[in-house]
Motif scaffolding. Structure first.
Motif, PDB file in Angstrom:
ATOM      1  N   VAL A  97       0.821  -1.209   0.000  1.00 17.39           N
ATOM      2  CA  VAL A  97       0.000   0.000   0.000  1.00 17.39           C
ATOM      3  C   VAL A  97       0.856   1.260   0.000  1.00 17.39           C
ATOM      4  N   ALA A  98       1.919   1.288   0.791  1.00 14.99           N
ATOM      5  CA  ALA A  98       2.778   2.468   0.829  1.00 14.99           C
ATOM      6  C   ALA A  98       3.410   2.728  -0.531  1.00 14.99           C
ATOM      7  N   ALA A  99       3.834   1.678  -1.211  1.00 18.67           N
ATOM      8  CA  ALA A  99       4.435   1.839  -2.530  1.00 18.67           C
ATOM      9  C   ALA A  99       3.424   2.378  -3.538  1.00 18.67           C
ATOM     10  N   ILE A 100       2.197   1.886  -3.475  1.00 16.13           N
ATOM     11  CA  ILE A 100       1.147   2.355  -4.391  1.00 16.13           C
ATOM     12  C   ILE A 100       0.827   3.824  -4.129  1.00 16.13           C
ATOM     13  N   LEU A 101       0.678   4.183  -2.865  1.00 11.73           N
ATOM     14  CA  LEU A 101       0.345   5.568  -2.524  1.00 11.73           C
ATOM     15  C   LEU A 101       1.477   6.516  -2.906  1.00 11.73           C
ATOM     16  N   GLU A 116       3.802  13.211  -8.133  1.00 13.18           N
ATOM     17  CA  GLU A 116       3.668  14.536  -8.742  1.00 13.18           C
ATOM     18  C   GLU A 116       3.409  15.607  -7.690  1.00 13.18           C
ATOM     19  N   THR A 117       2.715  15.233  -6.630  1.00 15.83           N
ATOM     20  CA  THR A 117       2.388  16.183  -5.558  1.00 15.83           C
ATOM     21  C   THR A 117       3.537  16.340  -4.574  1.00 15.83           C
ATOM     22  N   LEU A 118       4.126  15.235  -4.151  1.00 13.67           N
ATOM     23  CA  LEU A 118       5.155  15.264  -3.108  1.00 13.67           C
ATOM     24  C   LEU A 118       6.548  15.570  -3.646  1.00 13.67           C
ATOM     25  N   LYS A 119       6.777  15.281  -4.918  1.00  9.08           N
ATOM     26  CA  LYS A 119       8.093  15.498  -5.540  1.00  9.08           C
ATOM     27  C   LYS A 119       9.228  14.914  -4.688  1.00  9.08           C
ATOM     28  N   PRO A 120       9.218  13.627  -4.434  1.00  8.49           N
ATOM     29  CA  PRO A 120      10.227  13.014  -3.573  1.00  8.49           C
ATOM     30  C   PRO A 120      11.628  13.084  -4.177  1.00  8.49           C
ATOM     31  N   ASN A 121      12.608  13.295  -3.313  1.00  9.88           N
ATOM     32  CA  ASN A 121      14.013  13.310  -3.713  1.00  9.88           C
ATOM     33  C   ASN A 121      14.793  12.576  -2.639  1.00  9.88           C
ATOM     34  N   SER A 122      14.905  11.268  -2.798  1.00 11.28           N
ATOM     35  CA  SER A 122      15.491  10.441  -1.745  1.00 11.28           C
ATOM     36  C   SER A 122      16.968  10.722  -1.518  1.00 11.28           C
ATOM     37  N   GLU A 123      17.637  11.369  -2.471  1.00 10.31           N
ATOM     38  CA  GLU A 123      19.051  11.683  -2.305  1.00 10.31           C
ATOM     39  C   GLU A 123      19.273  12.895  -1.416  1.00 10.31           C
ATOM     40  N   LYS A 124      18.269  13.755  -1.339  1.00 10.55           N
ATOM     41  CA  LYS A 124      18.432  15.001  -0.586  1.00 10.55           C
ATOM     42  C   LYS A 124      17.551  15.085   0.653  1.00 10.55           C
TER      43      LYS A 124
END
Length: 335
Positions: free
Chosen positions: A168-172, A178-186
């Motif tokens: 579920v977390a992966a799907i969400l 597009e809304t959260l704009k994740p950047n796991s490196e930063k």
């Protein structure tokens, strides 16, 4: 040959909405948005009930917006409707309702309950849940007792998902990119949400409480239930409105969600108090503590808006056994 049409009618005490799905000549199911189908159209179709995996009878209190009857309409001459498509159509109505009412936590709960059903229609599901995916992910990961260890791994991996995904977390996260704009490196997952809530003009989400059994509000449930049972026993046949009056009673309860920077155990704590049930039965009004937002979620909200101490709120859902079930006391929080 024209595409086949399927309709899902979601009817609450307030209104009715009809959603349409099409199936191409090659058997591909697709979402066609809301529809203006009429009772005449329905009279020429088969009608089956939507799945009872979500039903108002599970709740002591549920707002009118979610008290839905869901019907699925299939063509009379339908052929070769496979089990997966049929199951999806029977389950997706509740998901559509949760999205329309912006109950992100319910969206996450429904995905979890029927992960295998939705996994085979992931492109459609991602499209449907996108409007509330960010808030749903926040409530799912940082509310209640679900924990965030699994999500941290998913976030860092930053791997694309494909049809068949059931996490579920992966799907969400995929629906919310597009809304959260994740950047796991930063950014860490917490920092991503801090940025999101800081930059948002306003927010509106549903979330479960923790620690309910350690606080006084829940003790009033037993007393309240005793009063309702007595009223039902003596007035059931001449007053069938006991149940609706109970719903009105819970709907009228005021809530207070506020920061507790003075809390010696957690300076980021956010507490939730609700009108005391026993006091209300006596005709007086006072609040008692019902619980807290989970510490990790509260910390995100406090760091995002440190000058915000009072949050707009209302009691949104109350499970049949609030002392036991996860997320059985759910509040709606907004600014």
């Amino acid at each position: 040959m024209a595409n086949e049409m399927f309709y899902i009618k979601v009817e609450t005490p307030q209104n009715a909405t009809v959603y349409a799905f099409t199936r191409s000549v090659t058997g591909i199911l697709d979402y066609a948005g809301t529809a203006s189908a009429t009772e005449y159209d329905f009279s020429h179709m088969q009608c089956v009930d939507g799945s009872a995996y979500f039903t108002p009878s599970w709740y002591m209190y549920l707002p009118k917006e979610l008290q839905a009857t869901i019907n699925v309409y299939l063509p009379n001459d339908i052929k070769d409707l496979d089990v997966g498509q049929y199951s999806f159509l029977l389950h997706v109505g509740a998901l559509l309702l949760a999205v329309d009412e912006r109950d992100g936590l319910l969206v996450a709960e429904l995905l979890r309950r029927r992960a295998a059903v939705f996994a085979n229609f992931l492109p459609i599901v991602l499209h449907l849940i996108k409007p509330v995916a960010a808030e749903a992910l926040f409530a799912y990961v940082y509310g209640g007792f679900r924990g965030d260890s699994d999500f941290t791994q998913i976030y860092k991996a930053n791997a694309p998902i494909s049809t068949g995904e059931t996490n579920v977390a992966a799907i969400l996260l995929e629906a919310a990119k597009e809304t959260l704009k994740p950047n796991s490196e930063k950014e860490s997952p917490e920092e991503m949400f801090i940025r999101y809530f800081r930059e948002a003009e306003s927010f509106d989400f549903t979330i479960g409480l923790v620690g309910a059994t350690n606080h006084p509000w829940i003790a009033g449930i037993e007393k309240y239930e005793s009063v309702v049972k007595t009223a039902t026993a003596f007035r059931f046949f001449d007053d069938a409105a006991v149940g609706s009056k109970s719903q009105e009673f819970f709907e009228s309860l005021a809530t207070k969600v506020q920061a507790e920077p003075y809390n010696p155990h957690d300076h980021n704590a956010i507490s939730v108090s609700i009108d005391d049930l026993v006091a209300r039965l006596k005709g007086v009004t006072s609040k008692s503590k019902a619980g807290y937002l989970r510490a990790t979620g509260a910390a995100i909200l406090r760091k995002a808006r440190p000058s915000l101490f009072a949050y707009g709120s209302k009691l949104w859902r109350l499970g049949a056994d609030p002392s036991f079930f996860e997320n059985s006391i759910v509040v709606r929080i907004h600014t």
